[in-house]
Motif scaffolding. Structure first.
Motif, short mmCIF file in Angstrom:
data_model
loop_
_atom_site.label_atom_id
_atom_site.label_comp_id
_atom_site.label_asym_id
_atom_site.label_seq_id
_atom_site.Cartn_x
_atom_site.Cartn_y
_atom_site.Cartn_z
N GLY A 35 -28.20 -28.23 -72.69
CA GLY A 35 -29.52 -27.76 -72.29
C GLY A 35 -29.56 -27.29 -70.85
N TYR A 36 -30.78 -27.01 -70.38
CA TYR A 36 -30.94 -26.48 -69.02
C TYR A 36 -30.66 -27.53 -67.96
N SER A 37 -30.71 -28.80 -68.33
CA SER A 37 -30.52 -29.85 -67.32
C SER A 37 -29.08 -29.88 -66.82
N ASN A 38 -28.19 -29.12 -67.46
CA ASN A 38 -26.80 -29.07 -67.02
C ASN A 38 -26.50 -27.95 -66.02
N TYR A 39 -27.49 -27.09 -65.75
CA TYR A 39 -27.19 -25.92 -64.90
C TYR A 39 -27.67 -26.10 -63.47
N PHE A 40 -26.75 -25.94 -62.54
CA PHE A 40 -27.04 -26.04 -61.11
C PHE A 40 -26.65 -24.72 -60.45
N TYR A 41 -27.04 -24.57 -59.20
CA TYR A 41 -26.54 -23.43 -58.43
C TYR A 41 -26.39 -23.85 -56.98
N GLY A 95 -26.58 -23.43 -46.75
CA GLY A 95 -27.28 -24.46 -46.01
C GLY A 95 -27.86 -23.89 -44.73
N GLU A 96 -28.61 -24.70 -44.03
CA GLU A 96 -29.21 -24.21 -42.79
C GLU A 96 -28.16 -24.04 -41.70
N VAL A 97 -27.18 -24.92 -41.72
CA VAL A 97 -26.10 -24.82 -40.74
C VAL A 97 -25.02 -23.89 -41.32
N GLU A 98 -24.49 -23.03 -40.46
CA GLU A 98 -23.51 -22.04 -40.90
C GLU A 98 -22.34 -22.70 -41.62
N LYS A 99 -21.87 -22.03 -42.68
CA LYS A 99 -20.71 -22.49 -43.46
C LYS A 99 -20.94 -23.81 -44.19
N THR A 100 -22.20 -24.15 -44.42
CA THR A 100 -22.49 -25.30 -45.27
C THR A 100 -23.31 -24.80 -46.46
N TYR A 101 -23.33 -25.61 -47.52
CA TYR A 101 -24.03 -25.23 -48.74
C TYR A 101 -24.91 -26.37 -49.24
N VAL A 102 -25.88 -25.99 -50.07
CA VAL A 102 -26.75 -26.98 -50.70
C VAL A 102 -26.70 -26.73 -52.21
N ILE A 103 -26.57 -27.80 -52.98
CA ILE A 103 -26.56 -27.68 -54.44
C ILE A 103 -28.00 -27.86 -54.91
N ARG A 104 -28.42 -27.02 -55.84
CA ARG A 104 -29.82 -27.04 -56.29
C ARG A 104 -29.91 -26.99 -57.81
N TRP A 105 -31.07 -27.36 -58.30
CA TRP A 105 -31.36 -27.22 -59.73
C TRP A 105 -32.61 -26.38 -59.89
N CYS A 106 -32.51 -25.32 -60.65
CA CYS A 106 -33.65 -24.45 -60.99
C CYS A 106 -33.11 -23.30 -61.82
N PRO A 107 -32.66 -23.58 -63.06
CA PRO A 107 -31.92 -22.57 -63.83
C PRO A 107 -32.68 -21.25 -63.96
N SER A 108 -32.00 -20.15 -63.68
CA SER A 108 -32.62 -18.84 -63.86
C SER A 108 -31.75 -17.94 -64.74
N ASP A 109 -30.43 -17.92 -64.49
CA ASP A 109 -29.54 -17.17 -65.39
C ASP A 109 -29.60 -17.77 -66.79
N CYS A 134 -31.99 -19.38 -68.10
CA CYS A 134 -33.31 -19.26 -68.70
C CYS A 134 -34.19 -18.34 -67.87
N PRO A 135 -34.00 -17.03 -68.03
CA PRO A 135 -34.71 -16.06 -67.19
C PRO A 135 -36.23 -16.16 -67.31
N SER A 136 -36.73 -16.61 -68.44
CA SER A 136 -38.19 -16.64 -68.61
C SER A 136 -38.80 -17.99 -68.23
N CYS A 137 -37.96 -18.94 -67.85
CA CYS A 137 -38.48 -20.28 -67.50
C CYS A 137 -39.24 -20.24 -66.19
N ARG A 138 -40.32 -20.99 -66.12
CA ARG A 138 -41.05 -21.20 -64.87
C ARG A 138 -41.12 -22.70 -64.69
N TRP A 139 -40.20 -23.24 -63.93
CA TRP A 139 -40.11 -24.69 -63.81
C TRP A 139 -41.24 -25.25 -62.98
N LEU A 140 -41.76 -26.38 -63.42
CA LEU A 140 -42.80 -27.06 -62.65
C LEU A 140 -42.21 -27.60 -61.36
#
Ligand code: NAG
Ligand code: NAG
Ligand code: NAG
Ligand code: NAG
Length: 190
Positions: free
Chosen positions: A125-131, A135-149, A151-157
Motif C-alpha cells: 500500500g501507500y504506507s510503504n512509499y517515502f521520498y 535538508g536545510e543544511v547543504e548536502k543533507t537530506y530529509v526523508i518524508r512520507w507523502c506519496p505522489s507518484d 498515488c497522483p490523485s491522493c490528497r493526504w490529510l
C-alpha cells in the motif's frame, strides 16, 4: 521570439526539469542507485548513530530506528524507486526502502508507517512509499512520507518528515514529527 528569449526560455525549462529530477547524492557526490546498499547516517553529531532495525518491544515486527551511538554498525538499506524504469533515487520521487538484512520476523524489512512510528512490512500500500528532499543544511537530506507518484490523485490529510524519538532508551524513527533528522548516505560501513 528572439534568440535570447528562446535561449533563456530553454535554460529556464532545463533548470525546472533539473530541479524536479535531481538525483539524491551520497557524501562523495554520486547518485544513489536502485538496489545498491547504502548506510543512512544522521548528518549531525549527537543525534544517535546509523539507521538500523530496532526491537521495540520484544516482538515482531521490528521498527526502523538508530544505533544509540556512532559506534554502532547499523544496517544498510536498498532503495526501489516507484517507477520501474528508474534506476536512480531522485529528490521528491517515491520509493520503497528496505534493510538489506535477514531477520527472524515474518515481515519483510521494507519500511512502512506504523502509527506515528516507522515499522517494517510490505503491505503493498501507500504506507510503504517515502521520498527524499534536500535538508536545510547543504548536502543533507530529509526523508518524508507523502506519496505522489504512487498515488497522483491522493490528497493526504497529513504528510510527514522523518524525525527520531527515544522510547525506553531505544532510538526510533517517527514520521509525524515537528522535529526532523537530517541524514546523509554512504556506501561505507558505519
Ligand atoms: C509492549 O508489550 C506489552 C505487552 O504486550 C504492552 O503492554 C506494552 O504496551 C508494549 N509497549 C510498547 C511500547 O509497545
Ligand atoms: C540502545 O540502548 C537501549 C537501552 O540500553 C537498548 O535496549 C537498545 O537495544 C539499544 N539500541 C540498539 C540499536 O542497540
Ligand atoms: C518512466 O516511466 C514514467 C511513467 O510511465 C514516465 O513518466 C517517465 O518518463 C519514464 N522515465 C524514463 C527515464 O523513461
Ligand atoms: C558514492 O558512490 C560512488 C559511486 O557508486 C562510490 O564509488 C563511492 O564510494 C560512494 N561514496 C560513499 C562515501 O559512499
Amino acid at each position: 521570439m528572439t534568440i535570447i528569449q528562446t535561449l533563456s526560455f530553454m535554460l529556464l525549462a532545463m533548470a525546472i526539469a533539473a530541479t524536479a529530477q535531481n538525483p539524491v547524492l551520497n557524501t562523495s557526490g554520486w547518485p544513489l542507485h536502485r538496489g545498491i546498499k547504502y548506510y543512512i547516517k544522521p548528518a549531525i553529531t549527537d543525534h544517535g548513530g546509523c539507521f538500523t532495525l530496532v526491537d521495540r518491544n520484544r516482538s515482531c515486527p521490528l521498527y526502523v530506528g538508530q544505533e544509540n551511538t556512532s559506534a554502532g554498525r547499523g544496517l544498510p538499506v536498498k532503495f526501489a524507486p516507484f517507477f520501474k524504469n528508474e534506476t536512480v533515487v531522485r529528490e521528491g520521487k517515491d520509493f520503497k526502502v528496505s534493510f538489506a538484512a535477514a531477520t527472524t520476523c515474518v515481515q519483510s524489512t521494507t519500511w512502512k508507517l506504523d502509527g506515528e512510528f516507522i515499522g517494517t512490512g510490505d503491505d503493498g500500500g501507500y504506507s510503504n512509499y517515502f521520498y527524499i528532499s534536500l535538508g536545510e543544511v547543504e548536502k543533507t537530506y530529509v526523508i518524508r512520507w507523502c506519496p505522489s507518484d504512487a498515488c497522483p490523485s491522493c490528497r493526504w490529510l497529513r504528510c510527514g518528515q522523518v524525525g527520531a524519538v527515544v522510547e525506553n532508551g531505544k532510538r526510533l524513527l517517527i514520521w509525524a514529527s515537528r522535529s526532523v533528522l537530517p541524514v546523509v548516505f554512504e556506501k561505507a560501513n558505519c
